[in-house]
Every structure is written in C-alpha cells, then in structure tokens.
Scaffold this active site. Structure first.
Site, PDB file in Angstrom:
ATOM      1  CE1 TYR A 116      37.258  39.667 -39.821  1.00 42.02           C
ATOM      2  CE2 TYR A 116      37.004  40.648 -41.996  1.00 42.02           C
ATOM      3  CZ  TYR A 116      37.004  39.537 -41.177  1.00 42.02           C
ATOM      4  OH  TYR A 116      36.762  38.295 -41.717  1.00 42.02           O
ATOM      5  CE  LYS A 124      40.245  38.169 -41.603  1.00 46.43           C
ATOM      6  NZ  LYS A 124      40.721  36.845 -41.150  1.00 46.43           N
TER       7      LYS A 124
HETATM    8  P1  NAI Z   1      33.476  31.435 -37.057  1.00 49.76           P
HETATM    9  O1  NAI Z   1      33.163  32.514 -36.071  1.00 49.76           O
HETATM   10  O2  NAI Z   1      32.400  30.525 -37.511  1.00 49.76           O
HETATM   11  O3  NAI Z   1      34.699  30.550 -36.524  1.00 49.76           O
HETATM   12  C1  NAI Z   1      35.859  31.117 -35.989  1.00 49.76           C
HETATM   13  C2  NAI Z   1      36.454  30.156 -34.985  1.00 49.76           C
HETATM   14  O4  NAI Z   1      37.640  30.759 -34.443  1.00 49.76           O
HETATM   15  C3  NAI Z   1      35.519  29.858 -33.792  1.00 49.76           C
HETATM   16  O5  NAI Z   1      35.461  28.475 -33.542  1.00 49.76           O
HETATM   17  C4  NAI Z   1      36.165  30.620 -32.647  1.00 49.76           C
HETATM   18  O6  NAI Z   1      35.934  30.029 -31.375  1.00 49.76           O
HETATM   19  C5  NAI Z   1      37.634  30.559 -33.045  1.00 49.76           C
HETATM   20  N1  NAI Z   1      38.429  31.602 -32.377  1.00 49.76           N
HETATM   21  C6  NAI Z   1      38.059  32.883 -32.121  1.00 49.76           C
HETATM   22  N2  NAI Z   1      39.030  33.516 -31.458  1.00 49.76           N
HETATM   23  C7  NAI Z   1      40.052  32.623 -31.297  1.00 49.76           C
HETATM   24  C8  NAI Z   1      41.324  32.690 -30.685  1.00 49.76           C
HETATM   25  N3  NAI Z   1      41.745  33.806 -30.072  1.00 49.76           N
HETATM   26  N4  NAI Z   1      42.109  31.582 -30.708  1.00 49.76           N
HETATM   27  C9  NAI Z   1      41.681  30.432 -31.289  1.00 49.76           C
HETATM   28  N5  NAI Z   1      40.471  30.319 -31.878  1.00 49.76           N
HETATM   29  C10 NAI Z   1      39.672  31.396 -31.872  1.00 49.76           C
HETATM   30  O7  NAI Z   1      34.153  32.214 -38.282  1.00 49.76           O
HETATM   31  P2  NAI Z   1      34.278  31.798 -39.821  1.00 49.76           P
HETATM   32  O8  NAI Z   1      33.256  32.547 -40.575  1.00 49.76           O
HETATM   33  O9  NAI Z   1      34.389  30.339 -39.968  1.00 49.76           O
HETATM   34  O10 NAI Z   1      35.677  32.510 -40.174  1.00 49.76           O
HETATM   35  C11 NAI Z   1      36.897  31.807 -40.230  1.00 49.76           C
HETATM   36  C12 NAI Z   1      37.947  32.740 -40.819  1.00 49.76           C
HETATM   37  O11 NAI Z   1      37.559  33.154 -42.124  1.00 49.76           O
HETATM   38  C13 NAI Z   1      38.163  34.017 -40.013  1.00 49.76           C
HETATM   39  O12 NAI Z   1      39.537  34.362 -40.004  1.00 49.76           O
HETATM   40  C14 NAI Z   1      37.362  35.047 -40.777  1.00 49.76           C
HETATM   41  O13 NAI Z   1      37.839  36.353 -40.564  1.00 49.76           O
HETATM   42  C15 NAI Z   1      37.571  34.570 -42.199  1.00 49.76           C
HETATM   43  N6  NAI Z   1      36.554  35.041 -43.120  1.00 49.76           N
HETATM   44  C16 NAI Z   1      35.232  34.713 -42.942  1.00 49.76           C
HETATM   45  C17 NAI Z   1      34.262  35.214 -43.813  1.00 49.76           C
HETATM   46  C18 NAI Z   1      32.807  34.912 -43.666  1.00 49.76           C
HETATM   47  O14 NAI Z   1      32.009  35.491 -44.410  1.00 49.76           O
HETATM   48  N7  NAI Z   1      32.392  34.028 -42.764  1.00 49.76           N
HETATM   49  C19 NAI Z   1      34.644  36.108 -44.903  1.00 49.76           C
HETATM   50  C20 NAI Z   1      36.049  36.364 -45.000  1.00 49.76           C
HETATM   51  C21 NAI Z   1      36.944  35.856 -44.136  1.00 49.76           C
END
Ligand code: NAI
Length: 260
Positions: free
Chosen positions: A166, A170
């Site tokens: 990860y 990033k």
């Molecule tokens: P989440 O798990 O709630 O949502 C991620 C979405 O991406 C889901 O709807 C999932 O189905 C979709 N997804 C997964 N694989 C996919 C693919 N191959 N193609 C298209 N869609 C796909 O995650 P969240 O927390 O909303 O994270 C969103 C972004 O923010 C991510 O890139 C994550 O790494 C980043 N992020 C999140 C943090 C957190 O604390 N939640 C912290 C830092 C970064």
C-alpha cells in the site's frame, strides 16, 4: 460565496460506490457538476447512480481500474455520453496488509504474499496510471484544460507497519503526480494529490477497535476524519480557487503526522 467554476463540468470519480468516492461524487454534484462513476461493486454503483440522479446528473460504469483495456473503453464512453471529462478523481483503492516477514513465537510465521503485492499495486498504482493516461489523452486532445486529483495517503509520505504494498503504491502516486504536473501543465491540466489521514469508511471499519483508538490518539484534532472532510479538499483543489496549485500533495489528516 466563492464561485467554484464547477457548474456544468464533467467529473469522473473512480471507486464512486462508497466511502470517500461517494462523498466526493455527492459534493461535486452539489456544485452542479455531472458525475461519471466507476467501481467494481455494480450493486452499490447502481445505488450511487440513483442517489445522485435524484438531484443531479450521474451515470455508472462497472469498471476495474486495474484493467487498462476496460479503462480506455469506458473513458471513451464517458466522453461520448457527456461530451468530455473536466476532472478526474483517482480514488479507487484497496488494502491487503501483511508484514514483509512476520516473526512469531521464535519463528518466521509468514511473509507478504505475491497476491497481496500484485492486487494492491494493480489497483492503487497501476489503476491510477491507467485512468490518468486514458483521461489525460482526452483532455490533451480537447485542449480545454482539466484537473487530475489522486488519492495518496499520509502513509505514502511516512510509511506504515504491515503496508509494503500500500505504501509503495501511494508513494508511487505522489511521484506520478509530480511527473504529470511537469508534463501536463503546458496543456492547462492541473495535477495534485490528496493525502488523507485516518478516515472513517469501509476501509477503516475492518480495523480492530484498539487500532482505531490508537489512530485517534495520534491525531491532534482528536477524531477520525470523515469522507466529507476529504471530499471538501477535492472540490477545492478542482475549483478555480486553486488555479495556481499544481504538483502538490495536500494532507487532510487532522495533524496526524505531527502527533505521531
Ligand atoms: P472504500 O473501501 O470505502 O472505497 C473504495 C471504493 O473503491 C469501493 O467502492 C470499491 O468497490 C472501489 N474499488 C476497489 N477496487 C476497485 C477497482 N479495481 N476498480 C474500481 N473500483 C474499485 O475506501 P475509502 O476509505 O473511501 O478510500 C478511498 C481512497 O482513499 C483509496 O484510494 C484509499 O487508499 C484512500 N485513503 C483512504 C484512507 C482512509 O482512512 N479511509 C486514508 C488514506 C487514503
């Protein structure tokens, strides 16, 4: 009120079906933008489409961002449907945590497996590359400028235990952001990354209560972030108010870095 300049713009959000992506889609829609959403979760994707369409304009595509062919085809369909893409939010992401080498009870108990490495690099790094390439091509061809924003993470800046895959992805996103800023600025395409801290979404809900409590302890603001906190940053960075912000990484983390 500051005019964001987003009314009538077309915003493509990857990972639109939940968490930060869904909050961003809602927030851009409230600014009067049309939303194209991509996700691998078709059921939740349809819910996204219905929810946004109730008050604005939205369309969902079932796209896996790690699949370059699918991304190229879907980008073409978005352009055909909406007439172009003005803003790309590279948000889709997954976790597959494991230590490089796990040592327990005096012996090596496991390693990070290839599957975990390939899956996370495929979605979180190659996915950003695939979408950036497909969308930038349309933006450059159209010569009307644009904005590309990508989800990095505070761990991409500072590292994190159990996250070789990860963190590598990033940190790679941050690197690509700086490259694209240099390459695409001349086409009036602004490129930036957002580095969220610990945000309350499906991604963090799976973590043990104890780990979450420690995260809050290390966050000077004293709480987890919300998806809306990050959505605000995306809207501001995509808006005319940020017209001279380019090639940077904006932390949205409640000060977690200084508290660690
Ligand atoms: P989440 O798990 O709630 O949502 C991620 C979405 O991406 C889901 O709807 C999932 O189905 C979709 N997804 C997964 N694989 C996919 C693919 N191959 N193609 C298209 N869609 C796909 O995650 P969240 O927390 O909303 O994270 C969103 C972004 O923010 C991510 O890139 C994550 O790494 C980043 N992020 C999140 C943090 C957190 O604390 N939640 C912290 C830092 C970064």
């Amino acid at each position: 009120m500051i005019e964001t300049g987003l009314r009538g713009k077309v915003v493509l959000v990857t990972g639109c079906a939940s968490g930060i992506g869904l909050a961003a889609a809602r927030r851009f829609s409230a600014e009067g933008a049309a939303i194209a959403g991509w996700d691998v979760n078709a059921e939740r994707g349809k819910q996204f489409e219905a929810a946004i369409s109730a008050e604005g304009q939205a369309a969902f595509w079932n796209v896996d961002v790690s699949d370059a062919g699918a991304v190229n085809a879907a980008a073409g369909e978005v352009v055909e449907r909406f007439g172009g893409i003005d803003v790309l939010i590279n948000n889709a992401g997954i976790l597959r945590d494991a230590q490089l080498v796990k040592y327990k009870d005096g012996a090596v108990a496991g390693t990070m497996e290839d599957e975990a490495w390939n899956a996370v690099i495929g979605v979180n790094l190659r996915g950003v590359f695939n979408c950036g390439r497909a969308v930038a091509k349309h933006m450059v061809e159209r010569q009307r400028g644009g904005v590309i924003l990508s989800a990095a993470s505070v761990v991409g800046l500072y590292g994190n235990f159990g996250q070789s895959n990860y963190v590598a992805a990033k940190a790679g996103v941050i690197g690509m952001t700086k490259v694209w800023a240099r390459e695409l600025g001349r086409h009036r395409i602004r490129v930036n990354a957002v580095a969220p801290g610990f945000i309350s979404t499906g991604m963090t809900e799976t973590m043990p209560e104890k780990v979450l409590a420690t995260m809050v302890q290390h966050t000077p603001i004293g709480r987890l972030g919300t998806p809306e906190d990050v959505a605000e940053a995306y809207v501001w960075l995509a808006s005319d108010a940020a017209s001279f912000i380019h090639g940077t990484v904006l932390s949205v983390d409640g000060g977690v870095v200084t508290g660690t």
